[in-house]
Each structure stands twice: as structure tokens, then as C-alpha cells.
Write a protein that holds these residues in place. Structure first.
Motif, PDB file in Angstrom:
ATOM      1  N   UNK A  97      45.641  52.464  43.651  1.00 39.03           N
ATOM      2  CA  UNK A  97      47.001  52.668  43.147  1.00 39.03           C
ATOM      3  C   UNK A  97      48.033  52.215  44.168  1.00 39.03           C
ATOM      4  N   UNK A  98      47.791  52.529  45.439  1.00 33.47           N
ATOM      5  CA  UNK A  98      48.720  52.147  46.508  1.00 33.47           C
ATOM      6  C   UNK A  98      48.835  50.632  46.614  1.00 33.47           C
ATOM      7  N   UNK A  99      47.710  49.951  46.566  1.00 36.29           N
ATOM      8  CA  UNK A  99      47.734  48.490  46.671  1.00 36.29           C
ATOM      9  C   UNK A  99      48.341  47.847  45.430  1.00 36.29           C
ATOM     10  N   UNK A 100      48.125  48.436  44.266  1.00 33.34           N
ATOM     11  CA  UNK A 100      48.740  47.896  43.056  1.00 33.34           C
ATOM     12  C   UNK A 100      50.256  47.992  43.129  1.00 33.34           C
ATOM     13  N   UNK A 101      50.764  49.129  43.590  1.00 33.36           N
ATOM     14  CA  UNK A 101      52.209  49.289  43.739  1.00 33.36           C
ATOM     15  C   UNK A 101      52.768  48.305  44.760  1.00 33.36           C
ATOM     16  N   UNK A 102      52.030  48.070  45.845  1.00 37.38           N
ATOM     17  CA  UNK A 102      52.458  47.107  46.854  1.00 37.38           C
ATOM     18  C   UNK A 102      52.495  45.697  46.260  1.00 37.38           C
ATOM     19  N   UNK A 103      51.507  45.365  45.424  1.00 39.24           N
ATOM     20  CA  UNK A 103      51.505  44.068  44.756  1.00 39.24           C
ATOM     21  C   UNK A 103      52.712  43.892  43.864  1.00 39.24           C
ATOM     22  N   UNK A 104      53.119  44.945  43.169  1.00 37.61           N
ATOM     23  CA  UNK A 104      54.314  44.879  42.328  1.00 37.61           C
ATOM     24  C   UNK A 104      55.569  44.645  43.160  1.00 37.61           C
ATOM     25  N   UNK A 117      61.039  34.581  37.425  1.00 35.55           N
ATOM     26  CA  UNK A 117      60.144  35.728  37.379  1.00 35.55           C
ATOM     27  C   UNK A 117      58.701  35.292  37.588  1.00 35.55           C
ATOM     28  N   UNK A 118      58.088  35.783  38.669  1.00 33.55           N
ATOM     29  CA  UNK A 118      56.684  35.503  38.947  1.00 33.55           C
ATOM     30  C   UNK A 118      55.810  36.577  38.305  1.00 33.55           C
ATOM     31  N   UNK A 119      54.515  36.371  38.363  1.00 35.92           N
ATOM     32  CA  UNK A 119      53.578  37.353  37.814  1.00 35.92           C
ATOM     33  C   UNK A 119      52.310  37.336  38.648  1.00 35.92           C
ATOM     34  N   UNK A 120      51.771  38.514  38.914  1.00 37.47           N
ATOM     35  CA  UNK A 120      50.503  38.592  39.636  1.00 37.47           C
ATOM     36  C   UNK A 120      49.411  37.937  38.801  1.00 37.47           C
ATOM     37  N   UNK A 121      48.740  36.950  39.368  1.00 41.65           N
ATOM     38  CA  UNK A 121      47.673  36.246  38.656  1.00 41.65           C
ATOM     39  C   UNK A 121      46.320  36.889  38.932  1.00 41.65           C
ATOM     40  N   UNK A 122      46.031  37.151  40.203  1.00 40.43           N
ATOM     41  CA  UNK A 122      44.761  37.790  40.582  1.00 40.43           C
ATOM     42  C   UNK A 122      45.021  38.842  41.645  1.00 40.43           C
ATOM     43  N   UNK A 123      44.137  39.822  41.679  1.00 41.11           N
ATOM     44  CA  UNK A 123      44.186  40.858  42.710  1.00 41.11           C
ATOM     45  C   UNK A 123      42.765  41.235  43.088  1.00 41.11           C
ATOM     46  N   UNK A 130      32.263  45.106  50.923  1.00 39.00           N
ATOM     47  CA  UNK A 130      32.334  45.062  49.471  1.00 39.00           C
ATOM     48  C   UNK A 130      33.711  44.578  49.020  1.00 39.00           C
ATOM     49  N   UNK A 131      33.760  43.966  47.867  1.00 40.35           N
ATOM     50  CA  UNK A 131      35.020  43.506  47.301  1.00 40.35           C
ATOM     51  C   UNK A 131      34.950  43.584  45.785  1.00 40.35           C
ATOM     52  N   UNK A 132      36.098  43.614  45.166  1.00 41.94           N
ATOM     53  CA  UNK A 132      36.143  43.673  43.712  1.00 41.94           C
ATOM     54  C   UNK A 132      37.442  43.098  43.192  1.00 41.94           C
ATOM     55  N   UNK A 133      37.385  42.536  42.007  1.00 45.92           N
ATOM     56  CA  UNK A 133      38.577  41.987  41.367  1.00 45.92           C
ATOM     57  C   UNK A 133      39.119  43.009  40.380  1.00 45.92           C
ATOM     58  N   UNK A 134      40.430  43.213  40.434  1.00 48.80           N
ATOM     59  CA  UNK A 134      41.077  44.178  39.548  1.00 48.80           C
ATOM     60  C   UNK A 134      41.460  43.462  38.257  1.00 48.80           C
ATOM     61  N   UNK A 135      40.954  43.951  37.155  1.00 52.44           N
ATOM     62  CA  UNK A 135      41.249  43.379  35.841  1.00 52.44           C
ATOM     63  C   UNK A 135      41.990  44.430  35.034  1.00 52.44           C
ATOM     64  N   UNK A 136      43.180  44.116  34.601  1.00 52.47           N
ATOM     65  CA  UNK A 136      43.974  45.066  33.827  1.00 52.47           C
ATOM     66  C   UNK A 136      44.953  44.309  32.948  1.00 52.47           C
ATOM     67  N   UNK A 137      45.393  44.979  31.904  1.00 50.11           N
ATOM     68  CA  UNK A 137      46.391  44.403  31.014  1.00 50.11           C
ATOM     69  C   UNK A 137      47.765  44.597  31.629  1.00 50.11           C
ATOM     70  N   UNK A 138      48.504  43.516  31.764  1.00 46.07           N
ATOM     71  CA  UNK A 138      49.814  43.582  32.386  1.00 46.07           C
ATOM     72  C   UNK A 138      50.853  42.939  31.479  1.00 46.07           C
ATOM     73  N   UNK A 139      52.089  43.454  31.566  1.00 43.66           N
ATOM     74  CA  UNK A 139      53.212  42.846  30.861  1.00 43.66           C
ATOM     75  C   UNK A 139      53.809  41.783  31.785  1.00 43.66           C
TER      76      UNK A 139
END
Length: 347
Positions: A97-104, A117-123, A130-139
Motif C-alpha cells: 500500500x505504501x509503495x502504491x501511494x508513492x507511485x501515485x 496526464x501520465x499513467x503508471x504502466x507497470x509496477x 523475490x519480486x512480483x508484478x502488481x496487477x490491478x484495475x486502474x482509472x
């Protein structure tokens, strides 16, 4: 990768890419025309634009350019492109959650600098090996890149702007979302856009300006006397609370005073080129805001028609973006062309 929830503090870094950012930055792939050939230089190593430490958040923010070289499926050819990404490393493990808010927040500050207006493409998030890609529906409010609307600045200025932006406290963050929300969304009713811009300008001044009232001590004593008087009159508790609430911030600058101070941050010559006359501009905003804020209680017509209100909104947007960029350390010369174009493009 498995985590117990979005608030589990287990990640030490994250990597973001943004749609639209590559058009603003210099390309990693270089093309030169020789006498009898075209030479394309495709670097194997990533190019670092800047790396800055943000002391308040205890993070390291790095912007790099990665060059991709792919084969096209439809044609016998190779396609090269530049992919910028931002890497954030935290001193202590943080949550998803903290990193998502920082990305915003990064999305907001780069949108402000780019002018679209830019948009986050990948996170991607990282925890040890370990690593993981965050997949979520975004406006996504992605808008086309406009070269005349973007800021031209050095890597050091870019780093400083990001550092200042991410160092702001919670009071600024609510203003950030409000201001960038109205600057990035192009489809709003003119009345809604006007009220959002008014609130953003007022909130930005409140969050970034420390105002000390010379009569603050006398004001506190007056509030105490009024509270004692209300208790003596034995008024209903809800009415007494409303009266005290109405005078709670009476010694703070008025909306007009806040607008005047924001206009003073911009050179007078630049305001003239933006077709802004301070007194007229401030009076129109204050009168219109008062009418729309108390809609239904007054039969007067708005001070301006919809066409004039639209043009007033453009000036307010230009002023808002201008003072935001100045707050990030950019100069009047760097923002002049942008705010003049924003304020006058429809006139």
C-alpha cells in the motif's frame, strides 16, 4: 510471492514505469546520418538521469533509461524504443500500500512537469531475492504529449523537484490530489472545474504558507469571552457549537488575501502577458465562488457567463500550475511560456 495483505511491511524497493514519460525524456537510442549510411547506436547499459535521496521519507529515488530492441512480428525488422523507469528504495521494509501511494505521487509530479496526464504502466515490488508484478484495475487519465506544455529542466532540477514533492507532509498531500486531479482531468463541467480550482488554490496557499496573525492572542481571548457569553445565554448546544465553529478560523487570511499572495509569487510582467489584472481577477473568483458555494440561497445571476467562466478557469489553471512549479524550484523564465499558453490559448 505470497504476502499476508497490502499493509504487510516486507518490500524494500519498487520499480515503476509510466505511459507518456519517454516522450519527455531524451531517447537512449541515438541515430546519426553518415555520408553513405545511417548508424543507430543502441546502448547495452542503462542510462541514469538522476538519483536523489529524500531524507524525510528515508528513500532513494532513481530515474533510469532502458533501451529495448525487439524484432517485429509483422515485418522483417527490428524495433527500438526507450523505456524510462523509476526505482524507489526504502531504508526500512514498507508495505505494498505504501509503495502504491508513492507511485501515485510520482505519477502526479511527473504529470505536472510534463504538462500532460501520465499513467503508471507497470509496477514491480521486491523483497530480498523475490519480486512480483502488481496487477490491478486502474482509472487511467492518459492524455497526449504536447511539447509546448512540458517543462524544460536539467536532471538536477528534476531531482530537486521530485525530492521537494515527496518531502511534503500530509497537509500538502490532500491539496496535491485535488490540484492534480483538476489539472489532469479534461472533462469537467465548467462550474465543477471552477470550484475545484478555487479549493486547490486556497488549499495550496494554506499548506505552503505559514501565516502568523499579529492579533492572534487577542483573538484567542475574544473567542473565550464569546464562549463564556454563549454559556451564559443558555443557547442550545448545537447553535453554540455552530457559532463557535463559524469564528474558529476568523483570524486566518481571507480567500482574497490568499489569491493576492499567490499572484504576488508571479512576476507582474508575466501576469500581464497572462491577461491577468490582479484586482479584477481576484474579485471575479471570490464573487463567483461565493455565489456557487451558497447556491440556492441567492437569486442573483453569476457574475460571469459560462464562456467567461471557462476563460477564467484557464487563467486559474495556469496560475495553479505556475505556483506549483515555482514551489518545486523552477524559475519564472522556465514556466513563463507554459503559463502564458495555458492562460491565453482560447482567447
Amino acid at each position: 510471492m505470497h504476502i499476508t495483505g497490502p499493509e504487510e511491511k516486507c518490500f524494500t524497493s519498487a520499480r515503476f514505469s509510466f505511459d507518456g514519460l519517454s516522450e519527455w525524456l531524451p531517447p537512449a537510442v541515438r541515430e546519426t546520418w553518415e555520408k553513405d549510411s545511417v548508424v543507430i547506436r543502441h546502448p547495452f547499459e542503462e542510462h541514469q538521469i538522476f538519483s536523489v535521496g529524500v531524507l524525510k521519507g528515508r528513500i532513494q529515488v532513481t530515474l533510469r533509461l532502458h533501451s529495448e530492441l525487439k524484432s517485429a512480428k509483422s515485418e522483417q525488422a527490428r524495433i527500438s524504443r526507450t523505456v524510462p523507469y523509476v526505482e524507489v528504495e526504502s531504508e526500512q521494509p514498507e508495505s505494498l500500500k505504501w509503495y502504491r501511494e508513492l507511485g501515485n505521487r510520482l505519477e502526479n509530479v511527473f504529470s505536472l512537469l510534463v504538462g500532460s496526464s501520465l499513467a503508471i504502466a507497470t509496477m514491480f515490488v521486491y523483497c530480498d531475492k523475490e519480486s512480483g508484478r502488481v496487477i490491478e484495475k486502474r482509472h487511467r487519465h492518459r492524455t497526449p504529449f504536447q511539447p509546448f506544455d512540458c517543462v524544460r529542466c536539467s536532471p538536477s532540477q528534476m531531482a530537486s523537484a521530485v525530492s521537494i514533492w515527496l518531502s511534503e507532509g500530509d497537509g500538502f498531500r490532500s491539496v496535491e490530489n485535488l490540484a492534480l486531479g483538476v489539472l489532469r482531468k479534461g472533462r469537467l463541467f465548467v462550474e465543477t472545474e471552477f470550484l475545484s480550482l478555487s479549493q486547490a488554490l486556497e488549499g495550496f496557499h494554506r499548506a505552503t504558507t505559514k501565516v502568523e496573525s499579529p492579533s492572534h492572542d487577542a483573538f484567542i481571548r475574544t473567542k473565550t469571552l464569546i464562549a463564556d457569553l454563549l454559556r451564559a445565554e443558555d443557547l442550545p448546544p448545537d447553535l453554540s457549537a455552530r457559532i463557535l465553529s463559524a469564528i474558529e478560523f476568523a483570524d486566518e487570511p481571507s480567500f482574497a488575501a490568499r489569491l493576492r499572495n499567490l499572484c504576488e509569487r508571479v512576476e507582474n510582467e508575466l501576469l500581464i502577458k497572462m491577461n491577468i489584472s490582479r484586482k479584477v481577477f481576484i474579485r471575479e473568483i471570490v464573487d463567483t465562488r461565493n455565489l456557487y458555494t451558497h447556491a440556492g440561497s441567492d437569486t442573483r445571476k453569476p457574475p460571469t457567463g459560462l464562456a467567461d467562466l471557462f476563460l477564467l478557469n484557464q487563467k486559474m489553471k495556469a496560475l495553479l500550475r505556475g505556483v506549483l512549479l515555482l514551489h518545486l524550484g523552477l524559475t519564472q523564465e522556465q514556466i513563463s511560456g507554459l503559463v502564458i499558453r495555458e492562460a491565453t490559448r482560447w482567447q
